[in-house]
Design a protein around this motif. Structure first.
Motif, PDB file in Angstrom:
ATOM      1  N   GLY A 241      37.372  35.419  62.305  1.00  0.00           N
ATOM      2  CA  GLY A 241      36.641  36.539  61.743  1.00  0.00           C
ATOM      3  C   GLY A 241      35.343  36.902  62.448  1.00  0.00           C
ATOM      4  O   GLY A 241      34.971  36.325  63.471  1.00  0.00           O
ATOM      5  N   GLU A 242      34.642  37.885  61.853  1.00  0.00           N
ATOM      6  CA  GLU A 242      33.513  38.503  62.568  1.00  0.00           C
ATOM      7  C   GLU A 242      32.353  37.541  62.818  1.00  0.00           C
ATOM      8  O   GLU A 242      31.596  37.729  63.754  1.00  0.00           O
TER       9      GLU A 242
ATOM     10  N   ASP B 226      38.888  40.042  64.501  1.00  0.00           N
ATOM     11  CA  ASP B 226      37.436  40.239  64.383  1.00  0.00           C
ATOM     12  C   ASP B 226      36.643  39.179  65.148  1.00  0.00           C
ATOM     13  O   ASP B 226      35.473  39.403  65.465  1.00  0.00           O
TER      14      ASP B 226
ATOM     15  N   ARG C 174      33.690  42.987  67.007  1.00  0.00           N
ATOM     16  CA  ARG C 174      33.067  43.307  65.732  1.00  0.00           C
ATOM     17  C   ARG C 174      32.782  44.806  65.692  1.00  0.00           C
ATOM     18  O   ARG C 174      32.250  45.366  66.646  1.00  0.00           O
ATOM     19  N   GLN C 175      33.143  45.444  64.596  1.00  0.00           N
ATOM     20  CA  GLN C 175      33.024  46.877  64.472  1.00  0.00           C
ATOM     21  C   GLN C 175      32.925  47.248  63.000  1.00  0.00           C
ATOM     22  O   GLN C 175      33.385  46.498  62.159  1.00  0.00           O
TER      23      GLN C 175
ATOM     24  N   PRO D 123      34.160  49.086  59.646  1.00  0.00           N
ATOM     25  CA  PRO D 123      35.555  49.386  59.269  1.00  0.00           C
ATOM     26  C   PRO D 123      35.812  50.879  59.048  1.00  0.00           C
ATOM     27  O   PRO D 123      36.430  51.266  58.069  1.00  0.00           O
TER      28      PRO D 123
ATOM     29  N   ALA E  82      39.845  48.428  62.159  1.00  0.00           N
ATOM     30  CA  ALA E  82      39.549  47.029  62.500  1.00  0.00           C
ATOM     31  C   ALA E  82      40.747  46.100  62.280  1.00  0.00           C
ATOM     32  O   ALA E  82      41.142  45.344  63.170  1.00  0.00           O
TER      33      ALA E  82
ATOM     34  N   GLY F 239      43.177  44.149  65.222  1.00  0.00           N
ATOM     35  CA  GLY F 239      43.335  42.693  65.258  1.00  0.00           C
ATOM     36  C   GLY F 239      44.797  42.275  65.154  1.00  0.00           C
ATOM     37  O   GLY F 239      45.243  41.347  65.840  1.00  0.00           O
TER      38      GLY F 239
END
Ligand SMILES: Cc1cc2nc3c(=O)[nH]c(=O)nc-3n(C[C@H](O)[C@H](O)[C@H](O)COP(=O)(O)OP(=O)(O)OC[C@H]3O[C@@H](n4cnc5c(N)ncnc54)[C@H](O)[C@@H]3O)c2cc1C
Length: 408
Positions: free
Chosen positions: A149-150, A270, A274-275, A277, A282, A286
């Motif tokens: 994840g982010e 992520d 990172r962005q 949503p 997003a 992924g």
């Protein structure tokens, strides 16, 4: 000898799809997830056309009702008709919790070992194998994929170069019961942007951005009172009496790993980019990472990969990620901007009225226009020709359960 051929860190949607794909390609997989139970948080709810094609090809909806699609999409809140050739054009609304449940069922059914309550705290790449420490156990794996994840722990532990920019703007949101307000689809008001969507169960999701508001450093979700005050300032409506069921804030921090592969460690989802949503990109981005990496890494660990195959993962997915992040940034500028962006929005609205522009954006949003070197363009109806769960080429041994997507 390693304990596992591949350790996947994180049982989010990306880690779970990857685990299933690795098993399909014949690789042994151990998934380590820090949460004891799957999250119940309301997160992404949009699956795009290419993701639906991937899920169809893997029989993800077997035994359950598949989602209902809608051709009405948007770019920065400007309506875009997503109709295109193919089996699944459009937006498909599926709560992320449902997507994760189905992906977990599939991965476990294919033989992935999913261990919960295991938080990865240390990672050492010796060059010959990767050692992973969760506090409870130390596992050796031939390969590790970080799908954590982010705020990726693995990314931090490796000190991976993650260029981009920090937050400049923020959107507050809440799922609220007990309020009666008009639905709003990206309403642009003098002091900000407001969105309200009432669900069938009577719960309303509100989202608000206030022009010029500073972005605080947050260590947790905002208080509902803060969201209600911002909503009042932007729309004039009082939602303070509602019952918040979920509150959340996201900002426009945008970063992408310089390298998706670090020795025997790879990154997807992520953890790799990172962005905000915006536009529901997003999660889909992924999932496409996982789909691309799964068969390549499986071929590598089972000794079937041609030299250099695994490195095509970074070569192919990094540019796709960069392009998607750039498109999300363009949307963030047009969505969160004030009156100064109105002329650009007006011009874009006019351009979208032209069929080639509409089709270009629809293909980009749906993930249908991604070219792969040597593989050419996607065939819109190929899924209808393929048996569920198999690819174009037979797998190494058991062709009823293994198959590979077309080689690049
Ligand atoms: C609060 C929130 C709201 C969001 N809302 C939206 C939205 O409205 N629309 C949209 O399109 N997208 C949204 N997103 C983004 C979307 O949910 C993500 O793009 C998607 O979940 C990415 O999947 P992933 O598998 O890469 O990462 P994640 O879903 O974040 O999964 C990572 C997993 O790794 C686990 N993990 C982390 N660290 C460790 C560790 N050290 N050891 C073991 N396990 C670990 C986590 O517990 C988690 O289960 C939201 C994300 C968040 C966090």
């Amino acid at each position: 000898m390693p304990d596992a051929q591949v350790v996947v860190v994180g049982a989010g949607p990306v880690g779970l799809l990857l685990a299933g794909e690795l098993r399909l390609g014949g690789a042994g997989v151990l998934v380590l997830e820090r949460l004891e139970e799957p999250t119940t948080e309301s997160r992404a709810s949009t699956l795009h056309a290419r993701t639906m094609e991937i899920f169809d090809s893997r029989g993800l909806w077997d035994g359950v009702d598949g989602p209902v699609g809608d051709a009405r999409g948007h770019f920065a809140g400007i309506p875009v008709d997503l109709t295109l050739p193919g089996s699944r054009p459009g937006l498909w609304k599926v709560p992320q919790t449902d997507t994760e449940r189905l992906l977990a069922r599939r991965a476990a059914g294919l033989g992935a070992d999913i261990r919960r309550g295991q938080e990865v705290r240390a990672v050492t790449d010796t060059g010959a194998y990767v050692e992973v420490d969760t506090g409870d156990q130390v596992v050796r794996a031939a390969w590790l994929v970080a799908c954590d994840g982010e705020d990726s722990t693995v990314r931090r532990l490796l000190g991976a170069d993650f260029p981009g920019h920090d937050a400049r703007r923020e959107l507050l949101r809440a799922d609220v019961a007990g309020i009666e307000i008009p639905d709003r689809r990206f309403e642009r008001l003098p002091d900000g942007l407001a969105v309200a969507a009432r669900r069938a169960d009577g719960v309303t999701r509100i989202m608000v951005h206030e022009h010029g508001a500073p972005v605080p450093v947050r260590t947790g979700p905002p208080a509902y009172e803060e969201i209600a005050r911002a909503w009042k300032r932007v729309t004039g409506e009082d939602v303070g009496g509602g019952t918040p069921l979920w509150v959340n804030a996201f900002d426009d921090t945008t970063r992408q790993l310089a390298h998706y592969r670090h020795g025997r460690v790879l990154f997807a989802g992520d953890a790799a980019h990172r962005q905000p949503p915006i536009g529901g990109q997003a999660l889909n981005l992924g999932l496409h990472d996982a789909f691309d990496l799964g068969w390549k890494l499986a071929a590598e660990v089972t000794g079937r990969a041609r030299p250099g195959l695994l490195d095509t993962y970074h070569a192919e997915r990094h540019p796709v990620g960069a392009r998607t992040l750039s498109s999300i940034e363009a949307q963030a500028l047009l969505l969160f901007g004030g009156p100064e962006v109105e002329p650009v929005r007006a011009l874009l609205t006019e351009l979208i009225g032209h069929e080639p522009v509409r089709a270009h954006l629809a293909a980009m949003i749906g993930g249908l226009d991604v070219p792969y070197e040597g593989a050419g363009v996607r065939l819109p109806h190929i899924n209808e020709l393929l048996p569920v769960g198999k690819g174009l080429l037979p797998g190494p041994a058991d062709t009823t359960t293994r198959g590979n997507p077309p080689c690049p």
